[in-house]
Motif scaffolding. Sequence first.
Motif, PDB file in Angstrom:
ATOM      1  N   ALA A 236     -46.973   0.246 -24.336  1.00 42.92           N
ATOM      2  CA  ALA A 236     -48.143   0.891 -24.147  1.00 42.92           C
ATOM      3  C   ALA A 236     -48.067   2.726 -23.992  1.00 42.92           C
ATOM      4  O   ALA A 236     -46.816   2.953 -24.232  1.00 42.92           O
ATOM      5  N   ARG A 237     -48.869   3.300 -23.990  1.00 40.01           N
ATOM      6  CA  ARG A 237     -48.934   4.652 -24.043  1.00 40.01           C
ATOM      7  C   ARG A 237     -48.041   5.321 -22.656  1.00 40.01           C
ATOM      8  O   ARG A 237     -48.399   4.803 -21.622  1.00 40.01           O
ATOM      9  N   PRO A 238     -47.242   5.968 -22.937  1.00 37.20           N
ATOM     10  CA  PRO A 238     -46.266   6.604 -21.632  1.00 37.20           C
ATOM     11  C   PRO A 238     -46.834   7.250 -20.926  1.00 37.20           C
ATOM     12  O   PRO A 238     -47.903   8.187 -21.323  1.00 37.20           O
ATOM     13  N   ASN A 239     -46.926   7.065 -19.602  1.00 38.63           N
ATOM     14  CA  ASN A 239     -47.738   8.013 -18.378  1.00 38.63           C
ATOM     15  C   ASN A 239     -47.710   9.419 -18.846  1.00 38.63           C
ATOM     16  O   ASN A 239     -48.697   9.995 -18.462  1.00 38.63           O
ATOM     17  N   ALA A 240     -46.474   9.942 -19.268  1.00 34.79           N
ATOM     18  CA  ALA A 240     -46.367  11.557 -19.268  1.00 34.79           C
ATOM     19  C   ALA A 240     -47.072  12.020 -20.423  1.00 34.79           C
ATOM     20  O   ALA A 240     -47.273  13.050 -20.630  1.00 34.79           O
ATOM     21  N   THR A 241     -47.606  11.235 -21.479  1.00 31.37           N
ATOM     22  CA  THR A 241     -48.111  11.656 -22.605  1.00 31.37           C
ATOM     23  C   THR A 241     -49.603  11.648 -22.504  1.00 31.37           C
ATOM     24  O   THR A 241     -49.988  10.465 -22.309  1.00 31.37           O
ATOM     25  N   GLU A 242     -50.321  12.837 -22.733  1.00 31.89           N
ATOM     26  CA  GLU A 242     -51.757  12.557 -22.485  1.00 31.89           C
ATOM     27  C   GLU A 242     -52.618  11.872 -23.252  1.00 31.89           C
ATOM     28  O   GLU A 242     -53.323  10.949 -23.110  1.00 31.89           O
ATOM     29  N   GLU A 243     -52.078  11.691 -24.592  1.00 27.47           N
ATOM     30  CA  GLU A 243     -53.012  10.884 -25.709  1.00 27.47           C
ATOM     31  C   GLU A 243     -51.878  10.678 -26.894  1.00 27.47           C
ATOM     32  O   GLU A 243     -51.057  11.473 -27.163  1.00 27.47           O
ATOM     33  N   MET A 244     -52.154   9.521 -27.122  1.00 19.59           N
ATOM     34  CA  MET A 244     -51.476   9.004 -28.298  1.00 19.59           C
ATOM     35  C   MET A 244     -52.434   8.322 -29.467  1.00 19.59           C
ATOM     36  O   MET A 244     -53.343   7.417 -29.002  1.00 19.59           O
ATOM     37  N   GLU A 245     -52.381   8.555 -30.793  1.00 17.28           N
ATOM     38  CA  GLU A 245     -53.283   8.183 -31.663  1.00 17.28           C
ATOM     39  C   GLU A 245     -52.528   7.460 -32.903  1.00 17.28           C
ATOM     40  O   GLU A 245     -51.770   8.005 -33.330  1.00 17.28           O
ATOM     41  N   VAL A 246     -53.004   6.261 -33.189  1.00 20.80           N
ATOM     42  CA  VAL A 246     -52.608   5.852 -34.295  1.00 20.80           C
ATOM     43  C   VAL A 246     -53.495   5.703 -35.320  1.00 20.80           C
ATOM     44  O   VAL A 246     -54.616   5.402 -35.611  1.00 20.80           O
ATOM     45  N   VAL A 247     -53.157   6.696 -36.496  1.00 18.98           N
ATOM     46  CA  VAL A 247     -53.977   6.883 -37.887  1.00 18.98           C
ATOM     47  C   VAL A 247     -53.473   6.001 -38.900  1.00 18.98           C
ATOM     48  O   VAL A 247     -52.475   6.091 -39.425  1.00 18.98           O
ATOM     49  N   GLN A 248     -54.453   4.866 -38.970  1.00 23.07           N
ATOM     50  CA  GLN A 248     -54.247   3.971 -39.934  1.00 23.07           C
ATOM     51  C   GLN A 248     -54.642   4.254 -41.227  1.00 23.07           C
ATOM     52  O   GLN A 248     -55.950   4.865 -41.599  1.00 23.07           O
ATOM     53  N   LEU A 249     -53.745   4.274 -42.227  1.00 22.69           N
ATOM     54  CA  LEU A 249     -54.041   4.550 -43.847  1.00 22.69           C
ATOM     55  C   LEU A 249     -54.121   3.337 -44.703  1.00 22.69           C
ATOM     56  O   LEU A 249     -52.991   2.406 -44.658  1.00 22.69           O
ATOM     57  N   HIS A 250     -55.259   2.914 -45.296  1.00 20.32           N
ATOM     58  CA  HIS A 250     -55.486   1.825 -46.125  1.00 20.32           C
ATOM     59  C   HIS A 250     -54.436   1.969 -47.591  1.00 20.32           C
ATOM     60  O   HIS A 250     -54.006   1.067 -47.905  1.00 20.32           O
ATOM     61  N   GLN A 251     -54.284   3.219 -47.846  1.00 29.35           N
ATOM     62  CA  GLN A 251     -53.898   3.395 -49.117  1.00 29.35           C
ATOM     63  C   GLN A 251     -52.188   3.256 -48.929  1.00 29.35           C
ATOM     64  O   GLN A 251     -51.635   3.882 -48.011  1.00 29.35           O
TER      65      GLN A 251
END
Length: 228
Positions: free
Chosen positions: A177-192
């Motif tokens: 899960a996103r660690p509590n101390a990190t405000e935001e995490m984003e997974v950018v998925q690339l099809h290529q």
Amino acid sequence: MADLEKLRANLEARGFRTTYFPTADEAAAYLDGQIDGKTVGIGGSMTVKEMGLYPRLAAHNQVVWHWEGGALRDAVLTDVYITSANALAETGEIVNIDGNGNRVSSTLYGHQKVYFLVGVNKVAPDFEAALWRARNVAAPKRAQSMGCRTPCAAKADRCYDCKSPERICRGLAVLWARPNATEEMEVVQLHQRDSPQRHAPCRGGLLHPSGGELPGAGQCPDLPHLPG
């Protein structure tokens, strides 16, 4: 075939933001628009290099990347961190293996936002399969592409849990899960899909950004983006 809708739902349930782009160019344009006026650290990543992301971001951010002469320690102190992942489970776990530890540590703590750039070829059906992929597919192929003298690099077939001084799998991080101390995490998925690339070779010492060895380190650089 990866179930991307299942992946998205499970990542978001674990606190990760998700975005998807058919091509790396579209992803690069998105990140260039999202990150502005920030300090940005980048982990070793062929995806970032192939996307041409560094010069785009450096035009309006302060970017630290050891592949471009920056210091690993300075990248730890940035607002934003960009890296890849060795495997991504449809059940929502993110798996990373590292040599120096800078990539895995930065995904666990220290930044306001972390972006993971991940090709859909790295998606596995569950956590056990993702962990297996990271150890037995991603790391051996990367070791081979870097010219490391390790058992896994000879055939790029599996992890031998070797004791080689050129071993590149020295630390493992799993994000449930996103660690509590990190405000935001984003997974950018690339099809290529990613194209295999060679990196500076392993020769028993930590590689300086200039390409020269730092004696006595006894390990390869941190794992960049892993093809396959």
